[in-house]
Scaffold this motif. Structure first.
Motif, PDB file in Angstrom:
ATOM      1  N   TYR A   5       4.713 -13.299   2.785  1.00 21.79           N
ATOM      2  CA  TYR A   5       5.360 -12.179   3.437  1.00 21.79           C
ATOM      3  C   TYR A   5       4.354 -11.365   4.243  1.00 21.79           C
ATOM      4  O   TYR A   5       3.161 -11.337   3.941  1.00 21.79           O
ATOM      5  N   LEU A   6       4.901 -10.725   5.260  1.00 26.14           N
ATOM      6  CA  LEU A   6       4.123  -9.877   6.141  1.00 26.14           C
ATOM      7  C   LEU A   6       4.591  -8.450   5.889  1.00 26.14           C
ATOM      8  O   LEU A   6       5.767  -8.125   6.082  1.00 26.14           O
ATOM      9  N   PHE A   7       3.697  -7.598   5.423  1.00 26.83           N
ATOM     10  CA  PHE A   7       4.105  -6.245   5.078  1.00 26.83           C
ATOM     11  C   PHE A   7       3.151  -5.203   5.646  1.00 26.83           C
ATOM     12  O   PHE A   7       2.039  -5.513   6.095  1.00 26.83           O
ATOM     13  N   LEU A   8       3.591  -3.946   5.604  1.00 26.39           N
ATOM     14  CA  LEU A   8       2.846  -2.815   6.134  1.00 26.39           C
ATOM     15  C   LEU A   8       2.682  -1.788   5.023  1.00 26.39           C
ATOM     16  O   LEU A   8       3.675  -1.395   4.397  1.00 26.39           O
ATOM     17  N   THR A   9       1.458  -1.358   4.770  1.00 29.40           N
ATOM     18  CA  THR A   9       1.250  -0.333   3.744  1.00 29.40           C
ATOM     19  C   THR A   9       1.398   1.052   4.351  1.00 29.40           C
ATOM     20  O   THR A   9       1.331   1.229   5.577  1.00 29.40           O
ATOM     21  N   ASP A  10       1.565   2.054   3.481  1.00 28.60           N
ATOM     22  CA  ASP A  10       1.704   3.418   3.981  1.00 28.60           C
ATOM     23  C   ASP A  10       0.393   3.967   4.541  1.00 28.60           C
ATOM     24  O   ASP A  10       0.379   5.024   5.173  1.00 28.60           O
ATOM     25  N   ALA A  11      -0.713   3.241   4.334  1.00 28.16           N
ATOM     26  CA  ALA A  11      -2.007   3.640   4.894  1.00 28.16           C
ATOM     27  C   ALA A  11      -2.259   3.027   6.271  1.00 28.16           C
ATOM     28  O   ALA A  11      -3.352   3.167   6.826  1.00 28.16           O
ATOM     29  N   GLY A  12      -1.255   2.329   6.821  1.00 29.23           N
ATOM     30  CA  GLY A  12      -1.387   1.741   8.147  1.00 29.23           C
ATOM     31  C   GLY A  12      -1.872   0.308   8.169  1.00 29.23           C
ATOM     32  O   GLY A  12      -2.048  -0.277   9.243  1.00 29.23           O
ATOM     33  N   VAL A  13      -2.084  -0.313   6.997  1.00 35.25           N
ATOM     34  CA  VAL A  13      -2.608  -1.675   6.923  1.00 35.25           C
ATOM     35  C   VAL A  13      -1.501  -2.690   7.193  1.00 35.25           C
ATOM     36  O   VAL A  13      -0.379  -2.557   6.678  1.00 35.25           O
ATOM     37  N   ILE A  14      -1.805  -3.694   8.007  1.00 35.91           N
ATOM     38  CA  ILE A  14      -0.930  -4.838   8.246  1.00 35.91           C
ATOM     39  C   ILE A  14      -1.472  -5.995   7.414  1.00 35.91           C
ATOM     40  O   ILE A  14      -2.665  -6.298   7.481  1.00 35.91           O
ATOM     41  N   SER A  15      -0.629  -6.652   6.621  1.00 30.99           N
ATOM     42  CA  SER A  15      -1.142  -7.657   5.704  1.00 30.99           C
ATOM     43  C   SER A  15      -0.191  -8.846   5.601  1.00 30.99           C
ATOM     44  O   SER A  15       1.030  -8.678   5.490  1.00 30.99           O
ATOM     45  N   PHE A  16      -0.766 -10.052   5.638  1.00 31.01           N
ATOM     46  CA  PHE A  16      -0.028 -11.282   5.354  1.00 31.01           C
ATOM     47  C   PHE A  16      -0.506 -11.814   4.021  1.00 31.01           C
ATOM     48  O   PHE A  16      -1.701 -12.010   3.807  1.00 31.01           O
ATOM     49  N   ASP A  17       0.419 -12.058   3.111  1.00 28.64           N
ATOM     50  CA  ASP A  17       0.095 -12.589   1.786  1.00 28.64           C
ATOM     51  C   ASP A  17       0.802 -13.915   1.567  1.00 28.64           C
ATOM     52  O   ASP A  17       1.978 -14.075   1.919  1.00 28.64           O
ATOM     53  N   TYR A  18       0.076 -14.858   0.976  1.00 29.78           N
ATOM     54  CA  TYR A  18       0.651 -16.154   0.653  1.00 29.78           C
ATOM     55  C   TYR A  18       0.217 -16.549  -0.757  1.00 29.78           C
ATOM     56  O   TYR A  18      -0.963 -16.448  -1.104  1.00 29.78           O
ATOM     57  N   GLU A  19       1.172 -16.991  -1.562  1.00 33.59           N
ATOM     58  CA  GLU A  19       0.879 -17.457  -2.917  1.00 33.59           C
ATOM     59  C   GLU A  19       1.588 -18.773  -3.151  1.00 33.59           C
ATOM     60  O   GLU A  19       2.769 -18.935  -2.826  1.00 33.59           O
ATOM     61  N   GLU A  20       0.880 -19.729  -3.738  1.00 37.48           N
ATOM     62  CA  GLU A  20       1.435 -21.048  -4.019  1.00 37.48           C
ATOM     63  C   GLU A  20       1.436 -21.307  -5.516  1.00 37.48           C
ATOM     64  O   GLU A  20       0.390 -21.280  -6.163  1.00 37.48           O
TER      65      GLU A  20
END
Length: 290
Positions: A102-117
């Motif tokens: 998933y691609l998410f946005l934190t309240d601190a302005g960070v853009i992050s892509f996370d992947y778990e297998e």
């Protein structure tokens, strides 16, 4: 997948239409009280889908069920307000097998892509650029055999050598919410959501960001047959689809360098080679381009 989120049927509903030809269906149940189409939204002002940060989402059945190691996600997004919690752009999550991305946005302005297998820990990929409320941003995420790369506003900002992505997560793909509506809702807009079944080059991603309707030279290969399907749209509805002529790529290198095969130098009297003789040079060369 190709969803420009522009008006196709003369109404303000059911405008999440897939133009890729693969026929993916977007589910926006009870659109009047869910993710809603904004006629003047979008990075280009031609329409987008708006999410209220409370319970809005779009579900796309079977999308990326069979994940290859070569794909690219491209989209525009704008956060309307910092809700004080994490917000989701897109999500693919299979609880049973613990596969998720998933691609998410934190309240601190960070853009992050996370992947778990298979519940074996997260791969996290973050660009240096942060999101700003009220500003449209272009995001692209590509994956090849070496791993993922993330681009913001047309420029590569981070990559990882994660390697192969496992295929077959078999769950709904959602926009604007984590895990099919369980939370982390987006308070913002999403426009021009596209998924390519190949890894785009840096120059092609830049072309998407600058809104150029071109295929860059390094996207083509020798022997490929390219056509274009055009769907005309007048800002209210679609016209009939028309297919172009075919263009076959005949060479991956448009101008090969000429090659000298041999060179021989002589005088008019090779028995003497005196200073009063004329010197000639015979050159044999070839050029693959003719």
């Amino acid at each position: 997948l190709n969803m420009p989120f522009e008006q196709i049927n003369g109404t303000t509903t059911a405008n999440a239409w897939d133009y890729s030809g693969y026929g993916y269906t977007a589910d926006i149940s009870d659109e009047a009280n869910n993710a809603s189409w904004n006629a003047t939204g979008g990075f280009d002002g031609n329409g987008s889908y708006q999410f209220d940060g409370v319970n809005d989402l779009i579900t796309i059945d079977t999308l990326l069920d069979t994940v290859s190691n070569s794909f690219t996600v491209s989209t525009w997004f704008k956060v309307l307000d910092n809700t004080g919690s994490t917000q989701t752009i897109f999500n693919k999550h299979n609880i049973n097998a613990q596969d998720r991305m998933y691609l998410f946005l934190t309240d601190a302005g960070v853009i992050s892509f996370d992947y778990e297998e298979n519940n074996n820990g997260y791969l996290t990929l973050r660009p240096s650029t942060t999101w700003v409320a009220g500003e449209w941003m272009h995001l692209a995420l590509s994956w090849d055999v070496d791993g993922p790369s993330i681009y913001i506003n047309g420029l590569l900002e981070n990559s990882s050598s994660a390697g192969v992505m496992r295929a077959g997560t078999q769950s709904d793909f959602t926009l604007g919410s984590y895990d099919g509506g369980l939370g982390l809702f987006l308070n913002g807009q999403i426009d021009d959501f596209v998924i390519f079944n190949r890894t785009l080059s840096d120059s092609q991603i830049w072309a998407l960001y600058t809104n150029q309707s071109i295929i860059t030279a390094n996207e083509t290969s020798n022997g490929e047959n390219w056509t274009v399907d055009v769907t005309p749209n007048d800002g209210s509805e679609d016209g009939a689809v028309v297919r172009s002529n075919s263009v076959i790529i005949i060479d991956t290198v448009p101008n090969s360098k000429p090659v000298v095969e041999s060179i021989r130098i002589n005088t008019t009297d090779i028995t003497t080679n005196n200073t009063n003789q004329t010197i000639t040079a015979n050159i044999s060369l070839s050029d693959a381009d003719g």
